[in-house]
Design an enzyme around this catalytic site. Structure first.
Site, mmCIF file in Angstrom:
data_model
loop_
_atom_site.group_PDB
_atom_site.id
_atom_site.type_symbol
_atom_site.label_atom_id
_atom_site.label_comp_id
_atom_site.label_asym_id
_atom_site.label_seq_id
_atom_site.Cartn_x
_atom_site.Cartn_y
_atom_site.Cartn_z
ATOM 1 N N ASP A 200 -37.451 36.431 49.645
ATOM 2 C CA ASP A 200 -38.767 36.401 49.009
ATOM 3 C C ASP A 200 -39.097 34.986 48.529
ATOM 4 O OD1 ASP A 200 -41.041 36.943 47.386
ATOM 5 O OD2 ASP A 200 -40.318 38.969 47.040
ATOM 6 N N ASP A 201 -40.204 34.438 49.006
ATOM 7 C CA ASP A 201 -40.689 33.118 48.564
ATOM 8 C C ASP A 201 -39.750 31.974 48.956
ATOM 9 O OD1 ASP A 201 -42.724 34.576 47.443
ATOM 10 O OD2 ASP A 201 -42.542 33.710 45.440
ATOM 11 N N CYS B 178 -46.480 38.367 49.474
ATOM 12 C CA CYS B 178 -45.552 39.501 49.476
ATOM 13 C C CYS B 178 -46.072 40.789 50.097
ATOM 14 C CB CYS B 178 -45.105 39.791 48.048
ATOM 15 S SG CYS B 178 -44.444 38.372 47.159
ATOM 16 N N ARG C 132 -45.274 42.651 53.802
ATOM 17 C CA ARG C 132 -44.500 43.892 53.912
ATOM 18 C C ARG C 132 -45.280 44.988 54.627
ATOM 19 N NH1 ARG C 132 -42.298 40.827 50.292
ATOM 20 N NH2 ARG C 132 -40.141 41.124 49.651
ATOM 21 N N LYS D 32 -36.732 45.363 47.500
ATOM 22 C CA LYS D 32 -38.110 45.355 47.012
ATOM 23 C C LYS D 32 -39.031 46.126 47.957
ATOM 24 C CE LYS D 32 -41.814 41.916 46.308
ATOM 25 N NZ LYS D 32 -42.085 40.480 46.058
ATOM 26 N N HIS E 274 -42.944 47.293 47.196
ATOM 27 C CA HIS E 274 -44.191 46.552 47.012
ATOM 28 C C HIS E 274 -45.324 46.946 47.953
ATOM 29 C CE1 HIS E 274 -46.099 42.409 45.851
ATOM 30 N NE2 HIS E 274 -46.466 43.382 45.047
ATOM 31 N N HIS F 116 -37.448 34.425 44.667
ATOM 32 C CA HIS F 116 -38.673 34.585 43.882
ATOM 33 C C HIS F 116 -38.388 34.325 42.397
ATOM 34 C CE1 HIS F 116 -42.109 36.653 42.065
ATOM 35 N NE2 HIS F 116 -42.666 36.816 43.252
ATOM 36 N N ASP G 71 -40.546 36.291 53.496
ATOM 37 C CA ASP G 71 -41.860 36.945 53.460
ATOM 38 C C ASP G 71 -43.027 35.973 53.429
ATOM 39 O OD1 ASP G 71 -41.571 36.102 50.806
ATOM 40 O OD2 ASP G 71 -42.416 37.926 49.964
ATOM 41 N N ASN G 72 -42.801 34.740 53.016
ATOM 42 C CA ASN G 72 -43.854 33.714 53.006
ATOM 43 C C ASN G 72 -43.206 32.377 52.677
ATOM 44 O OD1 ASN G 72 -44.641 35.678 50.291
ATOM 45 N ND2 ASN G 72 -43.869 33.631 49.871
ATOM 46 N N LYS H 97 -47.216 29.137 49.730
ATOM 47 C CA LYS H 97 -47.448 30.576 49.653
ATOM 48 C C LYS H 97 -48.922 30.868 49.345
ATOM 49 C CE LYS H 97 -46.196 34.432 46.556
ATOM 50 N NZ LYS H 97 -45.278 34.840 45.457
#
Length: 546
Positions: free
Chosen positions: A34-35, A72, A76, A129, A131, A220, A325-326, A371
């Protein structure tokens, strides 16, 4: 009698063939962080110690160009369904803006990876996660997963997790629809890894292949990591972001991830390292030490999953795909210091820091922006694919691939039928293409339509070497030749009006087909300083030195 024996033999051969086909179907492990920026891990030029990801890359495939949806929840949505985030119901984020394409949870017309693979006989497991639906009727176990452990929302502390009698933290953990009681002090990354390993052990009692989705929260914000991992990076970032970025870019060229003459995106908002005071440097060093430790600890978790695969004798028949994710998150905290609710030194359970733009500029090397943006720094992710029986080790391929391509890829290798109807719902057709020819034969992707993005008014189209983009609030199109300028430093819109016209028309048609709405008509209001719907800090993009 002879005829009957022959018939029985033939039936036996058919049964054996079906059984062998089932047995040969690979297990699938999808790992997402994540991130995390494009260049953070060692296989993509980073200095962070990631030996397990390095092993997967050395024995598998890396893509130069793999795209996400910049943030995020929309990422997903596409990852889990093979649809655009709008078609899946998450056009903006996991909040309901009053329209079907912006309802904030996965719709029933978009099947998840778990729902489809489950009908093909796979065990479906998830740790991490979610989300993509806050209400319990949209949780993982209700969308096809046999087992789930993790958290439902968009972010979590790393130590202050679970719920226990005298305290209820803001992000409780859930296992199979039940809220968990965990003692304080456990580290979230370890819990995600531990439950993934536990699910593999349990699943081994069956004869089914498995699909395991491991969605780490790290790296993240908030920056929190075990002290021993942080100590491993002490002093490593004293060289500052200018020198570190140069180091990473040089390694990316050596690895064949970017061209020797690649353009490099500048960021005039990032101050020169040597312009900082001694105290400022020490603060910034610590932030990157903790960030690196968080990525390092994820890699340790991946190592434990690999060890379990080997112990279960399943590593030779398992496809592993790793992505982010990004891109890393930009923006500056106006004061240059931690948020008021933060307490304790950076990296500890009470702290609430994040990486910030100056280091994120390094994480996204050599690309532009961060992001939530549709520039390459926002939507570019590393992708590593590992499958010892099928993928040639050490390969570096161009791609160009997107999240929507993973669903058809998994369905093809898993012999899973994608239905037209499911539980009385008409199911939307998949929008991506299978990456099997690319993964297994290094063949170019046969993509008949361009790739498209829209999120919070940021729009983009990618067709061949051309990328058309507009960055909200501007609606002016920019055009870049990604083959020769992936850092997006030379806007060619004025020189190529016909390309702009063609791609913008394609975008408008895609937007209409996917129920995209002008962002100004649905833009949610959030309090100053924080965007309530996104849960992410709104940080001024024009702040200079901290």
């Amino acid at each position: 009698m002879k005829k009957m024996i022959t018939t029985l033999v033939m039936l036996g051969v058919i049964h054996l063939g079906v059984a062998q086909q089932k047995q040969q179907r690979p297990n699938i492990i999808l790992i997402m962080v994540d991130d995390m920026g494009y260049s953070d891990i060692a296989p993509y030029g980073g200095e962070i110690q990631t030996p397990n990801l390095s092993r997967l890359a050395a024995e598998g495939l890396r893509l130069q160009e793999f795209y996400n949806n910049s943030i995020c929840a929309p990422t997903r949505a596409s990852l889990l369904t093979g649809q655009s985030n709008h078609k899946a119901g998450i056009g903006f984020f996991n909040v309901n803006l009053g329209l079907p394409a912006y309802q904030g949870f996965l719709n029933k017309e978009s099947l998840t990876l778990a729902e489809v693979l489950k009908t093909a006989g796979y065990s479906t497991l998830m740790s991490g996660k979610w989300h993509v639906g806050d209400d319990s009727i949209y949780w993982p176990n209700q969308r096809g997963f046999d087992r789930f452990f993790g958290f439902i929302g968009g972010a979590s502390n790393y130590y202050d997790i679970g719920s226990y009698p005298d305290k209820v933290p803001p992000v409780p953990l859930v296992e199979d629809n039940r809220r968990l009681n965990l003692a304080p002090g456990q580290y979230l990354t370890d819990e995600i890894t531990g439950h993934a390993v536990k699910f593999l052990e349990e699943q081994n009692r069956t004869s089914q292949p498995f699909f395991l989705y491991v969605a780490y929260n790290a790296p993240h914000w908030p920056l929190q990591a075990p002290p021993e991992d942080i100590a491993r990076y002490k002093g490593r970032y004293a060289i500052g972001w200018d020198s570190l970025r140069n180091e990473r870019i040089a390694r990316q060229k050596q690895l064949g991830l970017i061209r020797k003459d690649a353009t490099i995106a500048p960021d005039p908002e990032v101050p020169a390292w040597e312009s900082l005071t001694y105290d400022e440097k020490k603060l910034w060093e610590k932030k990157m030490e903790v960030y690196a430790a968080m990525v390092d600890h994820v890699d340790q978790g991946i190592g434990k999953i690999l060890d379990k695969l080997k112990a279960l004798k399943k590593e030779d028949n398992t496809l592993i795909v790793f992505i982010s994710d990004n891109g890393a998150q930009g923006g500056f905290i106006p004061t240059g210091r931690r948020r008021q609710r933060s307490s304790g030194p950076i990296g500890t359970a009470g702290s609430y820091d994040y990486q910030e733009q100056s280091w994120a500029h390094v994480s996204n090397s050599p690309f532009r922006s961060y992001k939530a943006s549709a520039y390459e720094g926002g939507i570019s992710s590393p992708l590593i694919a590992w499958y010892p029986a099928k993928i040639k080790g050490g390969s570096v391929a161009r791609g160009t691939a997107h999240l929507i391509d993973l669903a058809p890829t998994f369905y093809e290798i898993g012999h899973a039928h994608y239905p037209a109807t499911y539980h009385n719902f008409s199911i939307q057709p998949l929008q991506g293409v299978s990456l099997v020819p690319l993964f297994f034969s290094l063949r170019e992707i046969d993509r008949s339509t361009p790739l498209f993005w829209e999120r919070a008014g940021n729009r983009a189209v990618r067709k061949g070497k051309w990328k058309l983009i507009s960055s909200y609030p501007s609606k002016q199109w920019e055009l870049y030749d990604i083959d020769n300028d992936r850092a997006e430093t030379r806007n060619l819109a004025a020189q190529q009006p016909q390309v702009v016209k063609e791609l913008s028309a394609a975008y408008e048609q895609w937007a209409s087909d996917n129920n995209v709405v002008d962002y100004d008509k649905i833009k949610p209001a959030g309090p100053a300083g924080f965007a309530g719907p996104t849960g992410a800090p709104v940080l001024p993009s024009h702040s200079k030195k901290q």
